[in-house]
Structures are given as structure tokens and as C-alpha cells.
Scaffold this motif. Structure first.
Motif, PDB file in Angstrom:
ATOM      1  N   PHE A   1       4.282 -43.807 -13.613  1.00 59.28           N
ATOM      2  CA  PHE A   1       3.003 -44.102 -12.969  1.00 59.28           C
ATOM      3  C   PHE A   1       1.895 -43.317 -13.637  1.00 59.28           C
ATOM      4  CE2 PHE A   1       0.107 -44.318  -9.300  1.00 59.28           C
ATOM      5  CZ  PHE A   1       0.275 -45.647  -8.953  1.00 59.28           C
TER       6      PHE A   1
ATOM      7  N   HIS B   1      -3.825 -46.131 -12.182  1.00 57.90           N
ATOM      8  CA  HIS B   1      -3.338 -47.328 -11.503  1.00 57.90           C
ATOM      9  C   HIS B   1      -3.749 -47.346 -10.034  1.00 57.90           C
ATOM     10  CE1 HIS B   1       0.072 -47.347 -14.711  1.00 57.90           C
ATOM     11  NE2 HIS B   1      -1.031 -47.891 -15.172  1.00 57.90           N
TER      12      HIS B   1
ATOM     13  N   ILE C   1       1.924 -56.949  -6.614  1.00 57.78           N
ATOM     14  CA  ILE C   1       3.009 -56.044  -6.990  1.00 57.78           C
ATOM     15  C   ILE C   1       4.095 -56.084  -5.927  1.00 57.78           C
ATOM     16  CG2 ILE C   1       1.528 -54.502  -8.329  1.00 57.78           C
ATOM     17  CD1 ILE C   1       1.334 -52.662  -5.966  1.00 57.78           C
ATOM     18  N   THR C   2       5.225 -55.466  -6.218  1.00 56.97           N
ATOM     19  CA  THR C   2       6.357 -55.498  -5.300  1.00 56.97           C
ATOM     20  C   THR C   2       6.138 -54.547  -4.129  1.00 56.97           C
ATOM     21  OG1 THR C   2       7.578 -53.708  -6.384  1.00 56.97           O
ATOM     22  CG2 THR C   2       7.883 -55.945  -7.254  1.00 56.97           C
TER      23      THR C   2
ATOM     24  N   ASN D   1       8.106 -52.185  -3.194  1.00 58.17           N
ATOM     25  CA  ASN D   1       8.426 -50.822  -3.616  1.00 58.17           C
ATOM     26  C   ASN D   1       7.258 -50.196  -4.365  1.00 58.17           C
ATOM     27  OD1 ASN D   1      10.426 -48.615  -3.976  1.00 58.17           O
ATOM     28  ND2 ASN D   1      10.142 -49.098  -6.143  1.00 58.17           N
ATOM     29  N   GLN D   2       6.559 -50.982  -5.167  1.00 55.96           N
ATOM     30  CA  GLN D   2       5.399 -50.480  -5.892  1.00 55.96           C
ATOM     31  C   GLN D   2       4.259 -50.129  -4.936  1.00 55.96           C
ATOM     32  OE1 GLN D   2       5.103 -53.840  -8.584  1.00 55.96           O
ATOM     33  NE2 GLN D   2       5.686 -52.574 -10.336  1.00 55.96           N
TER      34      GLN D   2
END
Length: 245
Positions: free
Chosen positions: A7, A11, A28-29, A31-32
């Protein structure tokens, strides 16, 4: 702080756009999104549910997280938020190698070795200068670490003068009924800037003399008196305002 993945703090610009951080809105997922929320909290931009006053201020002045001022503030917040982080250990050292970090953290905490190595690699990738265009979100946050063979050394980085004042103010003791003095011992200030930005004694002196010339502090024999009423957020906003001039 562990296992936050590969990371880069830039971001987080994506996280500043939304309050609820739904995966389908961010592209994004799930988890992200979890990782994003963790970093927003660690950097002081969010309280876990919504943006903090600092987060709102940064969003208003630097929504794409491009300015060094923003990186300086988030770097400082990480070091002060998480007392047990790999960040805290690394920036307390003048130099180190990966094996030393692994040994120290493995002995203190129940972290898996592969997670420690992964997080250390993320940290090094953030702070070691590299050839990259200004527009790249993966460029080094601040050039605070340099590699020499198998060793890594902390480099001096002089922060924006308003960010420096904000950090000094942030470290003032809480006022009490018996003590409402706005002052800090010089050794406390020096230790803070040494750990956060790798500053040497003379560089800290230069910063304090400049702040004194600006009328914000008074230098005494062993301590510094604060002679302004600015808050941490006031100082950061003034830093951004100067960029606009």
C-alpha cells in the motif's frame, strides 16, 4: 500495525471521496476497503466512520494527496497513533538491517515473520527515493530512508515550517489547574523531530530560530515558549494557504 498489504499512502485519496466506502462505489474489493479504512484511521484522516477535521481539511486543500505537507502530516500521525508499529521501531533507529527488525518484532509481539517482512518492504518502498514522475502515486512519500548495501539509514528531512509548528503545538502538555504553561523542553522537541524526520540538533535549532523570528515561539535556555494561539489544524491550514499564494 501489521499486514496492511502493498500500500502507498497516496492511495488514500480514493478513501477521501466517500464516507461509507462501499466496495462497489470504489471499484475495489471488500478486503481492500478494510485496508483503506485501517490506513485512514492510522493517518488521522478518519475516526473509523467519517472523516476527522484533519481529514476534511486535507480533502479541501489536497484531495489527491499530492503535496509534501500532506505526507509530512500523515507520516507524523502514523508514528504517534500506533505505539507498537513497525513504523515506530524503524524511525527510532539511525540505521538497521532487515534481520534486526525481524528479530526485534518477533521477540516483542506475536507477529508472523512473513508478515513482518511484508510490512517492512511496504515501509521501505514508501520512503526510499526512486525515479518516478510527480504524477505517480507510487513515488516515495518522503525521502527519509536510504539503502547502503544490506543496511538502511535514516535521512534528514526538513518539514514545512508550519507543519513543524503544528507538531510542537501537538506535543504541548494538557493544561491542568496547577499548570497552564505553553512551553516544551528543548530536548523533548529535539527528540520528537529526530524520531519523526531524522533531524539533527542544528537543524532543529534552525527551525526554532525561524519560528522565533516569525513571532510564534520564544527560545529560552532550556525550553521553548509558545507565543501564539494557533491549534494543530490552524497551522496545517496556513501551510496549505501559503501554497495557494
Amino acid at each position: 500495525m501489521k499486514n496492511y498489504g502493498a500500500f502507498n499512502l497516496r492511495h488514500l485519496a480514493k478513501g477521501l471521496k466517500y464516507n461509507n466506502l462501499k466496495p462497489e462505489e470504489l471499484g475495489i474489493t471488500a478486503n481492500q476497503v478494510k485496508v483503506l479504512k485501517s490506513w485512514l484511521k492510522l493517518t488521522g484522516l478518519s475516526n473509523g466512520k467519517k472523516l476527522t477535521p484533519l481529514g476534511s481539511l486535507i480533502k479541501a486543500h489536497d484531495r489527491f494527496l499530492e503535496e509534501n505537507i500532506t505526507m509530512e502530516v500523515m507520516h507524523y500521525k502514523i508514528l504517534t497513533y500506533d505505539q507498537d508499529s513497525i513504523w515506530r521501531l524503524v524511525f527510532s533507529l539511525s540505521d538497521f538491517d532487515k534481520q534486526y527488525i525481524l528479530k526485534e518484532l518477533s521477540g516483542l509481539y506475536e507477529f508472523k515473520s512473513d508478515l513482518i517482512v511484508a510490512d517492512l518492504n511496504v515501509l521501505l518502498n514508501m520512503y526510499i527515493p526512486k525515479i518516478a514522475k510527480k504524477e505517480s502515486m507510487n513515488r516515495a512519500l518522503l525521502p527519509l530512508i536510504r539503502k547502503q548495501g544490506d543496511f538502511y539509514c535514516k535521512r534528514e528531512y526538513k518539514p514545512n515550517i508550519w507543519v513543524a509548528l503544528a507538531i510542537i503545538i501537538d506535543n504541548l502538555p494538557e493544561p491542568t489547574l496547577d499548570n497552564n504553561a505553553s512551553w516544551l523542553e528543548f530536548n523533548t522537541i529535539y527528540s520528537t523531530f529526530k524520531n519523526v524526520f531524522g533531524l539533527e540538533y542544528r537543524t532543529v535549532e534552525d527551525i526554532l530560530y525561524k519560528l522565533e523570528n516569525m513571532g510564534f515561539v520564544k527560545i529560552r535556555k532550556s525550553h521553548i515558549e509558545i507565543s501564539c494561539n494557533y491549534t494543530f489544524l490552524d497551522c496545517i491550514e496556513k501551510a496549505y494557504k501559503e501554497l495557494e499564494v
